[in-house]
Write a protein that holds these residues in place. Structure first.
Motif: not given
Length: 91
Positions: A12-18, A63-68, A76-80
């Motif tokens: 699952e893809v989860i945003c680290v900031t929010d 480059n927005s992927i922080r960790r697997f 990190d950041g918003l998707p396109v």
């Protein structure tokens, strides 16, 4: 940690900031010339029982992927947002 593309579909893809949960990986984008991964794609969910078609895909640049992790991918950041391309009507 070794993994396959098929294994990524279960993460699952989860945003680290929010903490936004975007969904599960459905596809990847590669640069065929360099052989590098460019992005992860999370497919849009169906709307209202599928009557109005799916929502737009969310594309996360590499480059927005922080960790697997074992079960998740932190970004990190918003998707396109990538819409579904409609085919022109056949005449």
């Amino acid at each position: 940690m070794d993994t396959t593309i098929n294994d990524l579909r279960w993460k699952e893809v989860i945003c680290v900031t929010d903490g936004t949960r975007y969904g599960y990986v459905g596809d990847m984008v590669f640069d065929l010339e360099s052989g590098q991964a460019k992005a992860l794609v999370v497919p849009g969910r169906a709307r209202f029982f599928g009557l109005f078609g799916p929502r737009e895909d969310k594309v996360f640049p590499w480059n927005s992927i922080r960790r697997f992790g074992q079960d998740i991918i932190l970004v990190d950041g918003l998707p396109v947002v990538r819409g579904k391309e409609k085919k022109p009507p056949v005449k």
